[in-house]
Design a protein around this motif. Structure first.
Motif, PDB file in Angstrom:
ATOM      1  N   GLU A  90      40.747  83.815  -3.942  1.00  0.00           N
ATOM      2  CA  GLU A  90      39.981  84.665  -4.854  1.00  0.00           C
ATOM      3  C   GLU A  90      38.803  83.840  -5.355  1.00  0.00           C
ATOM      4  OE1 GLU A  90      42.064  85.841  -8.348  1.00  0.00           O
ATOM      5  OE2 GLU A  90      40.638  87.411  -8.844  1.00  0.00           O
ATOM      6  N   ASN A  96      38.291  89.945  -5.324  1.00  0.00           N
ATOM      7  CA  ASN A  96      39.736  89.874  -5.248  1.00  0.00           C
ATOM      8  C   ASN A  96      40.204  89.246  -3.951  1.00  0.00           C
ATOM      9  OD1 ASN A  96      41.507  90.879  -7.483  1.00  0.00           O
ATOM     10  ND2 ASN A  96      39.976  92.477  -7.471  1.00  0.00           N
ATOM     11  N   PHE A  97      41.500  88.972  -3.879  1.00  0.00           N
ATOM     12  CA  PHE A  97      42.062  88.167  -2.819  1.00  0.00           C
ATOM     13  C   PHE A  97      41.565  88.565  -1.424  1.00  0.00           C
ATOM     14  CE2 PHE A  97      44.760  84.843  -3.934  1.00  0.00           C
ATOM     15  CZ  PHE A  97      45.385  85.134  -5.128  1.00  0.00           C
ATOM     16  N   PHE A  99      42.231  87.524   2.503  1.00  0.00           N
ATOM     17  CA  PHE A  99      43.204  86.838   3.341  1.00  0.00           C
ATOM     18  C   PHE A  99      42.548  86.252   4.585  1.00  0.00           C
ATOM     19  CE2 PHE A  99      47.630  87.576   1.999  1.00  0.00           C
ATOM     20  CZ  PHE A  99      47.395  88.340   0.869  1.00  0.00           C
TER      21      PHE A  99
ATOM     22  N   TYR B  35      47.354  97.060  -0.096  1.00  0.00           N
ATOM     23  CA  TYR B  35      46.754  96.408   1.052  1.00  0.00           C
ATOM     24  C   TYR B  35      47.166  97.159   2.311  1.00  0.00           C
ATOM     25  CZ  TYR B  35      45.797  92.093  -1.623  1.00  0.00           C
ATOM     26  OH  TYR B  35      45.336  91.158  -2.522  1.00  0.00           O
ATOM     27  N   LEU B  43      44.926  91.122   6.469  1.00  0.00           N
ATOM     28  CA  LEU B  43      45.222  92.079   5.402  1.00  0.00           C
ATOM     29  C   LEU B  43      43.921  92.518   4.735  1.00  0.00           C
ATOM     30  CD1 LEU B  43      48.043  90.410   5.531  1.00  0.00           C
ATOM     31  CD2 LEU B  43      48.367  91.378   3.253  1.00  0.00           C
ATOM     32  N   LEU B  45      42.326  94.525   1.493  1.00  0.00           N
ATOM     33  CA  LEU B  45      42.553  95.088   0.174  1.00  0.00           C
ATOM     34  C   LEU B  45      41.977  96.498   0.115  1.00  0.00           C
ATOM     35  CD1 LEU B  45      43.469  94.612  -2.771  1.00  0.00           C
ATOM     36  CD2 LEU B  45      41.172  93.745  -3.225  1.00  0.00           C
ATOM     37  N   GLU B  56      38.897  98.497  -8.390  1.00  0.00           N
ATOM     38  CA  GLU B  56      38.295  98.193  -7.103  1.00  0.00           C
ATOM     39  C   GLU B  56      38.746  99.236  -6.088  1.00  0.00           C
ATOM     40  OE1 GLU B  56      37.980  94.126  -6.302  1.00  0.00           O
ATOM     41  OE2 GLU B  56      37.634  94.339  -4.165  1.00  0.00           O
ATOM     42  N   GLN B 104      49.760  86.633  -7.024  1.00  0.00           N
ATOM     43  CA  GLN B 104      50.197  87.941  -6.539  1.00  0.00           C
ATOM     44  C   GLN B 104      51.576  87.850  -5.896  1.00  0.00           C
ATOM     45  OE1 GLN B 104      47.504  90.178  -4.113  1.00  0.00           O
ATOM     46  NE2 GLN B 104      45.869  90.101  -5.618  1.00  0.00           N
TER      47      GLN B 104
END
Lengths: 109, 115
Positions: A90, A96-97, A99, B35, B43, B45, B56, B104
């Protein structure tokens, strides 16, 4: 947006071997997590490590935030370590995260 | 057991069906996430809710409609999906919805197949 790369993409080990997985990211981060996804899809938290070094049993991780990378070490690997390892980051500016693509690990008996 | 549960674990639906995915977290967190994980892709979001407000929405098609009635429950309503929407849908929660020290935790996922 931030780019996250992981290497190697695939890794095959004999049981008992050690390995190092790498995560590179293209911008400053304030969060970084390592996950293990088992064959059934469950993401298991391994480390929350935006900086520094942590150890948990046979696993340890190091993040050097200033150089924008993190390493996951697996020692004395077992067949149950097989699966996909993801890092997720992040950014400092609130994205936001994100990957990485993952490293698929296969540990052979 | 991560403290995040998802139902159903598997779902097969036709393109004209309407279905919903459910996620529940027992961690006392304030933020929840959806996700999507497709084969051979990272992955992605989809949605973030913090204190029951959507914060978001990552350009997700309107055939996916999230709902967060309270901080412990999150739904993903599905209608008129396409075969390319077949994927593993993962729910996660965290304490704050982002920022320093916000870890998370993920549920087991719902594997969705659209025929």
């Amino acid at each position: 947006g931030i780019q996250v790369e992981q290497s190697p993409p695939d890794l095959i080990l004999q049981e008992g071997a050690n390995s190092t997985l790498r995560c590179n990211f293209s911008d400053s981060v304030n969060n970084l997590q390592w996950f293990h996804q088992n064959p059934w899809g469950q993401l298991i938290n391994l480390f929350y490590i935006p900086s520094g070094t942590k150890q948990n049993g046979r696993l340890s991780a190091t993040t050097v935030a200033t150089e924008r990378y993190s390493l996951l070490y697996i020692s004395s690997s077992q067949t149950t370590d097989s699966g996909v390892y993801f890092c997720a980051v992040e950014t400092n500016y609130g994205q936001n995260f994100v990957f990485g693509p993952g490293t698929r690990l296969s540990v052979l008996p | 057991e991560t403290g995040v549960t998802q139902t159903p674990r598997h779902l097969v639906m036709g393109m004209t069906n309407k279905k919903s995915l459910k996620c529940e977290q027992h961690l006392g967190h304030n933020a929840m996430y959806w996700y999507k994980q497709s084969a051979k892709k990272p992955l992605e979001l989809m949605f973030v809710y913090s204190l029951e407000e959507r914060v978001e929405n990552n350009s997700v098609p309107s055939r996916f409609s999230p709902e967060c009635p309270n901080s412990s429950h999150l739904f993903l309503h599905l209608h008129t999906l396409q075969p390319e929407d077949s994927a593993l849908y993962l729910c996660a929660s965290s304490q704050e919805g982002g920022g320093t020290n916000d870890e998370q935790f993920f549920g087991p996922g719902t594997r969705l197949t659209v025929l």
